[in-house]
Write an enzyme that holds these catalytic residues in place. Structure first.
Site, short mmCIF file in Angstrom:
data_model
loop_
_atom_site.label_atom_id
_atom_site.label_comp_id
_atom_site.label_asym_id
_atom_site.label_seq_id
_atom_site.Cartn_x
_atom_site.Cartn_y
_atom_site.Cartn_z
N CYS A 1 61.24 -13.77 17.84
CA CYS A 1 60.07 -13.20 18.52
C CYS A 1 60.43 -12.53 19.85
O CYS A 1 59.54 -12.14 20.60
CB CYS A 1 59.05 -14.30 18.80
SG CYS A 1 58.47 -15.06 17.31
N ASP A 2 61.71 -12.44 20.14
CA ASP A 2 62.13 -11.89 21.43
C ASP A 2 62.34 -10.38 21.32
O ASP A 2 62.96 -9.90 20.37
CB ASP A 2 63.43 -12.58 21.84
CG ASP A 2 63.76 -12.34 23.30
OD1 ASP A 2 63.90 -11.16 23.68
OD2 ASP A 2 63.89 -13.32 24.04
#
Ligand SMILES: *Cc1c(COP(=O)(O)O)cnc(C)c1O
Length: 375
Positions: A327-328
């Site tokens: 999710c980065d």
């Protein structure tokens, strides 16, 4: 769909592995034959050369076992890397440590195991070595140009010639045995003249040390040999021919040479097998998501390494932003990949992924570190 960056025999082994394995993606395949070829090639073009595989490039125990069987020696920096070699019963006279700043505990453990070759580039390191590795054979790390290297290493380590000489003298004063000089031209070095420039810089210190009664005998030329990612690079044979010629011109008595390749031994032997997990249109951009990313294997892509990618699809080609599963927002592998449009579940292969991939990987966000298989 076979790009010429991968050989036919490798391609066949990869397809066969994928067809018969139960393993879920992502995983990394290492083609044994390429490692064998590289081990036979590296160091052959330079007189009196010994090759030490830089374990950090890929420390998988089976990969290290293969390299050990091929007769290469090892360069390590930590207790963790030493543990792998201990598990394989590698004799200490085949191991050196060229990390200029080592933990005291590592120096102690390496010395107790019998390792005697250590690099340094500071007075503090000499002090540590004199306590934990007395009388060892030490070599000073010189700062040399890293221009044209895709992964420069010159900012963190290395000293200029005057300081190098003072350090060699200080090491002698402290009861160590100053035997040589080391440098690193930067990883994935595409500028052949970095090696000759570095040797020119070495030769002055060599002479000045002799004037002070220190007869140096070892030149460690580090790593840096490049591999093919998306295009051709200078051949290792060419690089070694130049190095050998310069050594013979500059030294009346050519020194013993240590070479420490990491990337060149395992890099182009590795193929990442990943799967497409999603696609999205964001404005004008086409995003393609796969199950390996910057955090679990493709860390070097954020430093500028561009990989060749292959998919099995014959659909229309598009320009993609290739991203990992986490999710980065740092987890973007490449912002410009041209590939036929795959569907979710298709395999996407990343070539020349054997070095500095798994060794950098973390389990960030719960995505596993891919396993390595030798094929
Ligand atoms: C990383 C490293 C190497 C290996 O470099 P490559 O560019 O992978 O060949 C060699 N020596 C030292 C001291 C290193 O830190």
């Amino acid at each position: 769909m076979k790009p010429d960056i991968i050989r036919k025999t490798t391609w066949e082994k990869v397809l066969n592995f994928i067809a018969t394995t139960e393993e879920r993606t992502p995983y990394l395949l290492i083609d044994r034959d390429i490692v064998v070829k590289k081990a036979q090639l590296i160091g052959k073009g330079i007189s009196k050369a010994k090759v030490f595989y830089a374990v950090k490039a890929h420390p998988d125990i089976e990969v290290v076992r293969l390299i050990e069987k091929l007769g290469l020696n090892f360069e390590i920096a930590s207790e963790g890397e030493l543990r792998i070699l201990k598990n394989l019963d590698v004799s200490p006279d085949r191991i050196i440590s060229s990390n200029p700043v080592k933990t005291p505990h590592f120096i102690k453990e390496a010395y107790e195991y019998g390792i005697r070759y250590f690099a340094f580039d500071s007075y503090t390191e000499v002090d540590k070595l004199s306590v934990y590795a007395p009388e060892s054979l030490v070599y000073v790390r010189l700062s040399v140009p890293n221009e044209g290297s895709e992964w420069p290493l010159s900012k963190k380590f290395g000293v200029e010639p005057d300081r190098a000489l003072s350090l060699l003298l200080y090491a002698r004063e402290k009861g160590l045995n100053p035997v040589g000089i080391t440098f690193h031209v930067g990883s994935q070095c595409k500028n052949i003249y970095n090696w000759s420039t570095a040797i020119d810089k070495v030769i002055h210190i060599w002479q000045n040390a002799a004037d002070k009664g220190i007869q140096l005998s070892l030149l460690n030329i580090g790593g840096g040999y490049p591999i093919r990612y998306t295009s051709d690079v200078i051949e290792i044979g060419e690089i070694e021919k130049l190095i050998d010629r310069v050594l013979k011109e500059r030294f009346s008595e050519p020194p013993e040479i240590h070479i420490e390749p990491g990337r060149a031994v395992v890099g182009d032997a590795g193929i990442f097998v990943t799967s497409v997990i999603g696609k999205a249109e964001r404005g004008e951009e086409n995003w393609l998501y796969i199950d390996v990313g910057v955090f679990n294997g493709l860390m070097e892509s954020i430093g500028g390494i561009k990989y060749s990618c292959v998919v099995g699809s014959r659909a229309e080609k598009k320009k993609w932003i290739l991203a990992g599963p986490s999710c980065d927002s740092f987890d973007v592998i490449d912002r410009e990949v041209i590939l036929p449009e795959p569907v979710v579940g298709d395999h996407l292969l990343i070539l020349s992924a054997g070095a500095y991939t798994i060794s950098y990987a973390s389990e960030f966000n719960g995505f596993p570190i891919p396993r390595t298989f030798i094929i």
